[in-house]
Design a protein around this motif. Structure first.
Motif, PDB file in Angstrom:
ATOM      1  N   GLU A  81       0.829  -1.211   0.000  1.00 50.39           N
ATOM      2  CA  GLU A  81       0.000   0.000   0.000  1.00 50.39           C
ATOM      3  C   GLU A  81       0.859   1.254   0.000  1.00 50.39           C
ATOM      4  O   GLU A  81       0.564   2.230  -0.704  1.00 50.39           O
ATOM      5  CB  GLU A  81      -0.926  -0.003   1.219  1.00 50.39           C
ATOM      6  N   ALA A  82       1.933   1.218   0.775  1.00 44.89           N
ATOM      7  CA  ALA A  82       2.831   2.376   0.802  1.00 44.89           C
ATOM      8  C   ALA A  82       3.529   2.566  -0.540  1.00 44.89           C
ATOM      9  O   ALA A  82       3.736   3.688  -1.006  1.00 44.89           O
ATOM     10  CB  ALA A  82       3.861   2.203   1.921  1.00 44.89           C
ATOM     11  N   LEU A  83       3.868   1.446  -1.185  1.00 44.04           N
ATOM     12  CA  LEU A  83       4.529   1.520  -2.486  1.00 44.04           C
ATOM     13  C   LEU A  83       3.608   2.106  -3.548  1.00 44.04           C
ATOM     14  O   LEU A  83       4.024   2.911  -4.387  1.00 44.04           O
ATOM     15  CB  LEU A  83       4.987   0.123  -2.915  1.00 44.04           C
ATOM     16  N   LEU A  84       2.325   1.724  -3.501  1.00 39.78           N
ATOM     17  CA  LEU A  84       1.365   2.185  -4.503  1.00 39.78           C
ATOM     18  C   LEU A  84       0.693   3.487  -4.114  1.00 39.78           C
ATOM     19  O   LEU A  84      -0.069   4.047  -4.914  1.00 39.78           O
ATOM     20  CB  LEU A  84       0.295   1.096  -4.732  1.00 39.78           C
ATOM     21  N   GLY A  85       0.923   3.963  -2.913  1.00 38.11           N
ATOM     22  CA  GLY A  85       0.308   5.216  -2.481  1.00 38.11           C
ATOM     23  C   GLY A  85      -1.175   5.093  -2.192  1.00 38.11           C
ATOM     24  O   GLY A  85      -1.923   6.048  -2.366  1.00 38.11           O
ATOM     25  N   THR A  86      -1.621   3.927  -1.734  1.00 38.40           N
ATOM     26  CA  THR A  86      -3.041   3.697  -1.452  1.00 38.40           C
ATOM     27  C   THR A  86      -3.222   3.162  -0.040  1.00 38.40           C
ATOM     28  O   THR A  86      -3.933   2.186   0.172  1.00 38.40           O
ATOM     29  CB  THR A  86      -3.643   2.708  -2.458  1.00 38.40           C
ATOM     30  N   ASN A  87      -2.573   3.767   0.903  1.00 42.52           N
ATOM     31  CA  ASN A  87      -2.621   3.301   2.284  1.00 42.52           C
ATOM     32  C   ASN A  87      -4.034   3.460   2.830  1.00 42.52           C
ATOM     33  O   ASN A  87      -4.542   4.565   2.996  1.00 42.52           O
ATOM     34  CB  ASN A  87      -1.638   4.102   3.144  1.00 42.52           C
ATOM     35  N   SER A  88      -4.680   2.318   3.117  1.00 44.75           N
ATOM     36  CA  SER A  88      -6.068   2.350   3.581  1.00 44.75           C
ATOM     37  C   SER A  88      -6.183   2.859   5.016  1.00 44.75           C
ATOM     38  O   SER A  88      -7.268   3.259   5.437  1.00 44.75           O
ATOM     39  CB  SER A  88      -6.681   0.948   3.485  1.00 44.75           C
TER      40      SER A  88
ATOM     41  N   TYR B  95       2.569  -1.916 -14.953  1.00 43.29           N
ATOM     42  CA  TYR B  95       3.926  -2.121 -15.458  1.00 43.29           C
ATOM     43  C   TYR B  95       4.912  -2.331 -14.309  1.00 43.29           C
ATOM     44  O   TYR B  95       6.079  -1.992 -14.432  1.00 43.29           O
ATOM     45  CB  TYR B  95       4.379  -0.913 -16.280  1.00 43.29           C
ATOM     46  N   PHE B  96       4.452  -2.844 -13.197  1.00 40.83           N
ATOM     47  CA  PHE B  96       5.274  -3.008 -11.999  1.00 40.83           C
ATOM     48  C   PHE B  96       6.573  -3.741 -12.330  1.00 40.83           C
ATOM     49  O   PHE B  96       6.581  -4.727 -13.070  1.00 40.83           O
ATOM     50  CB  PHE B  96       4.478  -3.778 -10.943  1.00 40.83           C
ATOM     51  N   PRO B  97       7.706  -3.258 -11.792  1.00 41.80           N
ATOM     52  CA  PRO B  97       7.897  -2.154 -10.837  1.00 41.80           C
ATOM     53  C   PRO B  97       8.341  -0.843 -11.507  1.00 41.80           C
ATOM     54  O   PRO B  97       9.053  -0.063 -10.900  1.00 41.80           O
ATOM     55  CB  PRO B  97       9.004  -2.693  -9.940  1.00 41.80           C
ATOM     56  N   THR B  98       7.955  -0.616 -12.755  1.00 40.78           N
ATOM     57  CA  THR B  98       8.389   0.583 -13.481  1.00 40.78           C
ATOM     58  C   THR B  98       7.704   1.822 -12.920  1.00 40.78           C
ATOM     59  O   THR B  98       6.494   1.819 -12.708  1.00 40.78           O
ATOM     60  CB  THR B  98       8.045   0.455 -14.971  1.00 40.78           C
ATOM     61  N   PRO B  99       8.436   2.903 -12.677  1.00 39.68           N
ATOM     62  CA  PRO B  99       7.800   4.151 -12.230  1.00 39.68           C
ATOM     63  C   PRO B  99       6.873   4.721 -13.301  1.00 39.68           C
ATOM     64  O   PRO B  99       7.070   4.504 -14.507  1.00 39.68           O
ATOM     65  CB  PRO B  99       8.992   5.086 -11.973  1.00 39.68           C
ATOM     66  N   VAL B 100       5.863   5.447 -12.867  1.00 42.34           N
ATOM     67  CA  VAL B 100       4.893   6.032 -13.790  1.00 42.34           C
ATOM     68  C   VAL B 100       5.585   7.001 -14.746  1.00 42.34           C
ATOM     69  O   VAL B 100       5.259   7.054 -15.940  1.00 42.34           O
ATOM     70  CB  VAL B 100       3.780   6.751 -13.004  1.00 42.34           C
ATOM     71  N   SER B 101       6.531   7.776 -14.237  1.00 41.65           N
ATOM     72  CA  SER B 101       7.231   8.736 -15.093  1.00 41.65           C
ATOM     73  C   SER B 101       7.952   8.033 -16.242  1.00 41.65           C
ATOM     74  O   SER B 101       8.006   8.554 -17.358  1.00 41.65           O
ATOM     75  CB  SER B 101       8.221   9.552 -14.266  1.00 41.65           C
ATOM     76  N   SER B 102       8.489   6.851 -15.992  1.00 41.57           N
ATOM     77  CA  SER B 102       9.171   6.103 -17.053  1.00 41.57           C
ATOM     78  C   SER B 102       8.178   5.572 -18.081  1.00 41.57           C
ATOM     79  O   SER B 102       8.449   5.595 -19.288  1.00 41.57           O
ATOM     80  CB  SER B 102       9.967   4.938 -16.452  1.00 41.57           C
ATOM     81  N   VAL B 103       7.012   5.103 -17.607  1.00 46.68           N
ATOM     82  CA  VAL B 103       5.982   4.610 -18.533  1.00 46.68           C
ATOM     83  C   VAL B 103       5.509   5.732 -19.448  1.00 46.68           C
ATOM     84  O   VAL B 103       5.394   5.564 -20.664  1.00 46.68           O
ATOM     85  CB  VAL B 103       4.794   4.009 -17.756  1.00 46.68           C
ATOM     86  N   ILE B 104       5.248   6.900 -18.849  1.00 48.64           N
ATOM     87  CA  ILE B 104       4.805   8.050 -19.644  1.00 48.64           C
ATOM     88  C   ILE B 104       5.906   8.499 -20.598  1.00 48.64           C
ATOM     89  O   ILE B 104       5.639   8.843 -21.761  1.00 48.64           O
ATOM     90  CB  ILE B 104       4.367   9.196 -18.719  1.00 48.64           C
ATOM     91  N   GLY B 105       7.143   8.501 -20.121  1.00 47.10           N
ATOM     92  CA  GLY B 105       8.256   8.899 -20.970  1.00 47.10           C
ATOM     93  C   GLY B 105       8.447   7.978 -22.163  1.00 47.10           C
ATOM     94  O   GLY B 105       8.896   8.423 -23.231  1.00 47.10           O
TER      95      GLY B 105
END
Length: 329
Positions: free
Chosen positions: A56-63, A89-99
């Motif tokens: 949850e901490a990794l994905l930023g969805t801490n319940s 696309y785990f574990p790729t960062p979102v910025s890399s996917v968008i890039g």
């Protein structure tokens, strides 16, 4: 200066509102990205609370934390340039996917949008100037293409030009068997070859709107008093058409083009789905299917900034093209 300041304040407020919606809308969707991540990792049996908390901490969805706390954390991460980690696309960062996906969409959809706008405006100008000519008679055909469902037109072109006559490839952004992504002529040639049919589909489906809008505005502008005055002064038809009629008739089209150019970043999801094109639209589809909050928020953020930036640029450009807008602001 007052005009520029008002515009900047408006777009800053609009950007904050869009970012807020960007945070809350994905979280209203059903499903839990943590469970999806656990299924991707092929986790069988019960999961310890420590493992779930770490994911949850990794994905930023801490319940365990409130939405307010998550919202503040989300804004802090945006300021630092951290868009999170993608689930799809785990574990790729979102910025890399968008890039990796954004250049494909901008290159294809952006170039096709510019071509359709430029050609449509030029043809619309000619059709409005010479009503009843063969160019004017093209408008019913071009508007018919615009009214055809986009996916149907794409599938029809694929069937005719790829399956039946094998002129263009069926899918992909380049030939993955013969070339690798690099700054080489062979790779650029492969990209152009694979992107021609999707670009042709976009141009055919959108050129009719630009052509019809410009044609109607030309007809309306040619009846204005200043056109009659210019003719009475003995100005050449070419000067009247370009400096007086077309310059004023194109203003509404420029506003529409700004909005469409901003949405270029979103890509044409249908285009990329039909042609299996590796753009940001395909990434967004995958993110929605996997409840990938971080990737959805990252894509929506890019779309928001692109739309607001394009509209701000055109608002400022409008002030130079038509000084009357500054006088009334």
């Amino acid at each position: 200066m007052h005009y520029l300041l008002r515009k900047l304040l408006f777009y800053v407020a609009a950007c904050w509102a869009a970012l807020t919606l960007n945070f809350f809308i994905p979280r209203l969707m059903p499903g839990d990205p943590v469970d999806l991540m656990l299924s991707k990792l092929a986790v069988k049996g019960p999961v310890s609370p420590t493992t779930r908390t770490a994911i949850e901490a990794l994905l930023g969805t801490n319940s365990d934390s409130s939405l307010r706390h998550q919202y503040v954390t989300y804004l802090q991460q945006l300021v630092s340039g951290d868009l999170g980690t993608s689930v799809a696309y785990f574990p790729t960062p979102v910025s890399s996917v968008i890039g990796q996906t954004l250049p494909w969409t901008v290159g294809l959809i952006g170039l096709a949008a510019v071509i359709s706008f430029a050609v449509g405006v030029l043809l619309g100008r000619a059709a409005g100037w010479r009503r009843g000519s063969w160019i004017d008679n093209l408008i019913p055909f071009t508007t018919m293409l615009q009214s055809v469902p986009y996916f149907w037109l794409a599938l029809l072109l694929l069937f005719l030009l790829s399956s039946t006559w094998s002129i263009f490839p069926l899918n992909g952004g380049y030939d993955v068997y013969t070339v690798t992504p690099s700054w080489t002529f062979s790779f650029a040639k492969s990209v152009l070859y694979h992107g021609t049919l999707p670009a042709l589909t976009i141009v055919l489906s959108s050129i009719g709107g630009w052509m019809l809008g410009m044609r109607n505005m030309m007809v309306s502008t040619l009846s204005e008093d200043y056109i009659v005055t210019a003719e009475a002064k003995g100005l050449t038809p070419r000067r009247i058409r370009s400096r007086y009629a077309a310059r004023n008739a194109v203003l509404p089209s420029i506003s529409g083009f700004a909005i469409s150019l901003g949405f270029v970043v979103a890509g044409s999801i249908v285009t990329e789905a039909v042609f299996s094109y590796p753009g940001i639209g395909s990434a967004l589809l995958l993110a929605v299917g996997n409840n990938d909050y971080a990737l959805m928020q990252g894509v929506f953020l890019i779309i928001t900034l692109a739309v607001l930036g394009a509209n701000l640029l055109v608002d400022l450009l409008y002030g130079f093209i038509d000084p009357r807008t500054r006088a009334h602001s």
